[in-house]
Motif scaffolding. Structure first.
Motif, short mmCIF file in Angstrom:
data_model
loop_
_atom_site.label_atom_id
_atom_site.label_comp_id
_atom_site.label_asym_id
_atom_site.label_seq_id
_atom_site.Cartn_x
_atom_site.Cartn_y
_atom_site.Cartn_z
N GLY A 88 149.73 -3.66 25.25
CA GLY A 88 150.38 -2.45 25.83
C GLY A 88 151.90 -2.22 26.25
N ARG A 89 152.14 -3.28 26.98
CA ARG A 89 153.61 -3.34 27.40
C ARG A 89 154.56 -3.83 26.42
N GLN A 90 154.09 -4.44 25.16
CA GLN A 90 154.91 -4.62 24.03
C GLN A 90 154.99 -3.30 23.43
N LEU A 91 153.79 -2.54 23.23
CA LEU A 91 153.96 -1.20 22.52
C LEU A 91 154.91 -0.42 23.22
N GLU A 92 154.87 -0.34 24.46
CA GLU A 92 155.69 0.58 25.37
C GLU A 92 157.16 0.31 24.87
N ALA A 93 157.46 -1.01 24.92
CA ALA A 93 158.93 -1.38 24.45
C ALA A 93 159.39 -0.93 23.11
N LYS A 94 158.25 -1.32 22.26
CA LYS A 94 158.57 -0.74 20.84
C LYS A 94 158.76 0.68 20.86
N VAL A 95 157.90 1.57 21.44
CA VAL A 95 158.15 2.90 21.49
C VAL A 95 159.52 3.19 22.04
N ARG A 96 159.93 2.73 23.26
CA ARG A 96 161.36 3.06 23.77
C ARG A 96 162.32 2.71 22.74
N ARG A 97 162.22 1.55 22.12
CA ARG A 97 163.19 1.37 20.93
C ARG A 97 163.34 2.33 19.71
N TYR A 98 162.14 2.56 19.33
CA TYR A 98 162.17 3.44 17.95
C TYR A 98 161.83 4.95 18.06
N ARG A 99 161.63 5.14 19.53
CA ARG A 99 161.62 6.79 19.83
C ARG A 99 161.16 7.75 18.96
N PRO A 100 159.61 7.53 18.55
CA PRO A 100 158.90 8.44 17.53
C PRO A 100 158.68 9.69 18.69
N ARG A 101 158.41 10.84 17.85
CA ARG A 101 157.98 12.01 18.77
C ARG A 101 156.72 11.94 19.22
N CYS A 102 155.78 11.21 18.72
CA CYS A 102 154.12 11.14 19.26
C CYS A 102 153.84 9.60 18.69
N VAL A 103 153.12 9.16 19.61
CA VAL A 103 152.30 7.81 19.38
C VAL A 103 150.92 8.17 19.53
N ALA A 104 150.15 8.05 18.24
CA ALA A 104 148.74 8.28 18.02
C ALA A 104 147.81 6.96 18.11
N VAL A 105 147.24 6.84 19.25
CA VAL A 105 146.57 5.52 19.40
C VAL A 105 145.33 5.53 18.95
N LEU A 106 144.79 4.75 18.06
CA LEU A 106 143.62 4.83 17.36
C LEU A 106 142.64 3.90 18.02
N GLY A 107 141.83 4.48 19.11
CA GLY A 107 140.82 3.79 19.87
C GLY A 107 140.71 4.38 21.29
N ILE A 108 139.74 4.98 21.78
CA ILE A 108 139.97 5.55 23.13
C ILE A 108 139.83 4.04 24.18
N GLY A 109 139.03 3.33 23.77
CA GLY A 109 138.74 2.03 24.73
C GLY A 109 140.02 1.30 24.64
N ALA A 110 140.79 1.18 23.55
CA ALA A 110 141.91 0.28 23.71
C ALA A 110 142.87 1.14 24.71
N TRP A 111 143.09 2.24 24.48
CA TRP A 111 143.94 3.13 25.18
C TRP A 111 143.76 3.09 26.77
N ARG A 112 142.37 3.25 27.01
CA ARG A 112 141.93 3.28 28.47
C ARG A 112 142.33 1.77 29.04
N THR A 113 141.84 0.68 28.35
CA THR A 113 142.20 -0.73 28.72
C THR A 113 143.60 -1.06 28.82
N ALA A 114 144.35 -0.80 27.84
CA ALA A 114 145.57 -1.36 27.66
C ALA A 114 146.60 -0.40 28.54
N PHE A 115 146.28 0.64 29.07
CA PHE A 115 147.16 1.31 29.65
C PHE A 115 146.70 2.09 31.09
N GLY A 116 145.43 1.58 31.33
CA GLY A 116 144.82 1.74 32.43
C GLY A 116 144.46 3.36 32.88
N HIS A 117 143.85 3.64 32.12
CA HIS A 117 143.58 5.14 32.31
C HIS A 117 141.99 5.38 31.58
#
Length: 168
Positions: A88-117
């Motif tokens: 998740g930390r690596q993904l955030e750095a990648k998103v900051r670098r490439y600046r997509p308009r939207c990130v679509a995470v494909l997996g609710i469990g992964a999102w909850r765990t990787a980002f603490g939600h």
């Protein structure tokens, strides 16, 4: 597994991690039972069903693919919470670098765990990732029997319509 990414994408689709099969053939969501490519087509992201080997065509449409965790596994459920959080930390750095308009995470469990939600639900999120809007969709793996192809198409379509109408 190399990312399919470029600066300023409309949507950066983010899988949990590549399957061993995908890593061997070198294409994202390549397992025959994976429903990512059919969901993209059925929801209107693509005008025809693309094969995993045609993944580069997504870039010309303004879409890309990456993963939360780069490590290929037989199943995503073998990943630890620590691996997901580090990814998740690596993904955030990648998103900051490439600046997509939207990130679509494909997996609710992964999102909850990787980002603490832990209470997150599918759809648009109230949080951003690296300043970018986040949308969570179900994991399109054939192993995720909770969602039928029609359900996936509907949920992917909701994202597409939101991106088109709001400029995500």
């Amino acid at each position: 597994m190399p990312d399919l990414i470029a600066p300023g994408l409309k949507v950066l689709f983010c899988g949990i991690n590549p399957s061993v099969y995908s890593a061997v053939v070198g294409h994202h969501f390549a397992r025959p039972g994976n429903r990512f490519w059919p969901a993209l087509h059925a929801s209107g992201f693509t005008d025809r069903l693309l094969a995993p080997s045609e993944q580069e065509a997504l870039l010309t449409l303004g879409y890309g693919i990456t993963n939360v965790v780069d490590q290929a596994t037989v199943s995503a459920d073998v990943l630890t919470a620590e691996e997901l959080a580090a990814g998740g930390r690596q993904l955030e750095a990648k998103v900051r670098r490439y600046r997509p308009r939207c990130v679509a995470v494909l997996g609710i469990g992964a999102w909850r765990t990787a980002f603490g939600h832990p209470q997150a639900s599918l759809g648009a999120q109230p949080w951003t990732l690296g300043g970018t809007r986040v949308w969570v969709l179900p994991n399109p793996s054939g192993l995720n029997a909770h969602y039928r192809p029609g359900d996936l198409a509907r949920l992917f379509r909701e994202l597409r319509l939101a991106v088109e109408s709001a400029g995500a």
